[in-house]
Write a protein that holds these residues in place. Sequence first.
Motif, short mmCIF file in Angstrom:
data_model
loop_
_atom_site.label_atom_id
_atom_site.label_comp_id
_atom_site.label_asym_id
_atom_site.label_seq_id
_atom_site.Cartn_x
_atom_site.Cartn_y
_atom_site.Cartn_z
N CYS A 162 -2.68 21.65 59.42
CA CYS A 162 -2.75 22.31 58.11
C CYS A 162 -2.28 21.36 57.01
CB CYS A 162 -1.89 23.58 58.13
SG CYS A 162 -1.91 24.48 56.54
N ASP A 163 -1.15 20.65 57.24
CA ASP A 163 -0.64 19.73 56.23
C ASP A 163 -1.55 18.51 56.08
OD1 ASP A 163 1.52 21.25 55.49
OD2 ASP A 163 2.90 20.31 56.89
N LEU A 164 -2.17 18.07 57.17
CA LEU A 164 -3.08 16.93 57.08
C LEU A 164 -4.32 17.29 56.27
CD1 LEU A 164 -2.86 15.40 60.67
CD2 LEU A 164 -1.82 14.55 58.56
N ARG A 165 -4.83 18.50 56.48
CA ARG A 165 -5.97 18.94 55.67
C ARG A 165 -5.57 19.05 54.20
NH1 ARG A 165 -10.30 20.33 58.65
NH2 ARG A 165 -9.96 20.84 60.87
N SER A 166 -4.36 19.49 53.95
CA SER A 166 -3.89 19.60 52.57
C SER A 166 -3.77 18.22 51.94
CB SER A 166 -2.53 20.32 52.52
OG SER A 166 -2.12 20.53 51.19
N TYR A 167 -3.28 17.24 52.73
CA TYR A 167 -3.22 15.87 52.22
C TYR A 167 -4.62 15.36 51.90
CZ TYR A 167 -2.60 10.80 52.14
OH TYR A 167 -2.63 9.47 51.77
N MET A 168 -5.57 15.61 52.79
CA MET A 168 -6.94 15.16 52.57
C MET A 168 -7.51 15.73 51.29
SD MET A 168 -7.94 13.15 55.08
CE MET A 168 -7.00 12.54 56.46
N ASN A 169 -7.17 16.97 50.98
CA ASN A 169 -7.68 17.64 49.78
C ASN A 169 -6.78 17.43 48.57
OD1 ASN A 169 -9.99 18.83 51.02
ND2 ASN A 169 -8.64 20.35 51.97
N GLN A 170 -5.78 16.56 48.71
CA GLN A 170 -4.80 16.29 47.66
C GLN A 170 -4.10 17.57 47.21
OE1 GLN A 170 -6.20 14.31 44.12
NE2 GLN A 170 -4.33 13.13 43.90
N GLY A 171 -3.83 18.42 48.20
CA GLY A 171 -3.04 19.61 47.92
C GLY A 171 -1.56 19.32 48.11
N SER A 172 -0.76 20.35 48.26
CA SER A 172 0.69 20.18 48.41
C SER A 172 1.02 19.86 49.87
CB SER A 172 1.41 21.45 47.97
OG SER A 172 1.01 22.55 48.76
#
Length: 314
Positions: free
Chosen positions: A271-281
Motif C-alpha cells: 500500500c505504501d509503495l503504491r502511494s509512493y509511486m503515485n506521489q501520495g503520502s
Amino acid sequence: MPARSLRLQDENPPVCVRKTLNFDPLLTVSWVPPHQEEIPEEEAGRRMSELLWTDGDVKDTETPSSYATAPVEVLLFLIIIIMESSSMLLFILLWTVRRSEVQDLSGKQFTFPSDPKGINQPRVALRANTRLITVMTVCLRFFSQLNRMQGLFSLATRDHSNALMLHKDTEGSYKVHAGDDTYIFTKIPTNRMDWNSVCWTWDSRTGLTQLWLNRLRTSRKLVGQNYLVNGNLSIIVGQEQDAYGSGFDRNDSFEGDITDLHMWDRVVSACDLRSYMNQGSFSPGNLLNWNNLNFDVSGNVSIQDADFEEPVCQ
C-alpha cells in the motif's frame, strides 16, 4: 561568528590597508592609520602584496620601517600563517570538493551531467546512521535517456563492493545484488522521455526480493538469503563502486536526474509503495530520508528544482 581582526597602527604608515586573507575567511588584517582615509580594497590589496607577499612567501627586500613597530606577537602570528598556508589551502580545497551537509531536498533533484572521459566522476555519497542491514526497501525516482548500464544505487562495505546494488542494464533490464547473489529483472517497461519511480525490497531472512517500477511490480525472487550487510557503509548514487568508496567506471556512471530517494530498515507495505509511486503520502525512510538527507557531492553534480509533478486524479 564575527570576523577576527588584527589592527596594526603606526603614526605614519605608508598606506592604509584593509585586506581579508584568502586562506582564512574569518581572519581580517587591517592597517588603519589615524586621520587617514582608507584607499579602495583592490588597490590596498595590491600594495600589500607588493610589500609583503610573493607567491605566498615574504619578499626578500627591506621591510618598510613603518611596519617595524608592529607588535612582536602579530609578526609571529603572520609567520605562522605563512608556514601553515599550504596545508590550510589544501584543507579548503578538499572542503570545497566534498561538501558535506544535511538538507531538506523536498522539491529538489540531483542532476548528473555527462562525463564521457570519466574525469569528474559525478556522484553523491549518502550517510546512513547504521552499520547493520538485514532487511530493507529503497525507493527513488530517476530520469535518463541513456540506454546502457547505469548504477542507480550502490552500497558497499569493506568486505564487499556489491553488498547491496541496483543498476539498470539495457532497456527493461534491472540487476540487483545482495552480496555474491544477483538477480536480473527483465522486460520491465521503462520511460526514456519521462520520470521512472523504482522501489526495491529485500529480506535477508527469507531471501525474498521484489522490484516495483512505475506502479508495476514483479513477482518475488530469491537472492542473498541469510546474507548480512555489516560494517561501515559507503552509499553512492551516480556511480557504481567496484571497491569501497571508489573503483568507478564511466561505463557504469549515471547520467540524468535523481530525486525523492528514501531507504527503510524494513520491507515497506504494498500500500505504501503504491502511494509512493503515485506521489501520495508515505512515511519517509528511516535510514535515508530525502527530506533530511546527509550527503556529500563530488564532481559536477548540481541541485536543481525537481520537475517531477504530482499526477492529477480525475
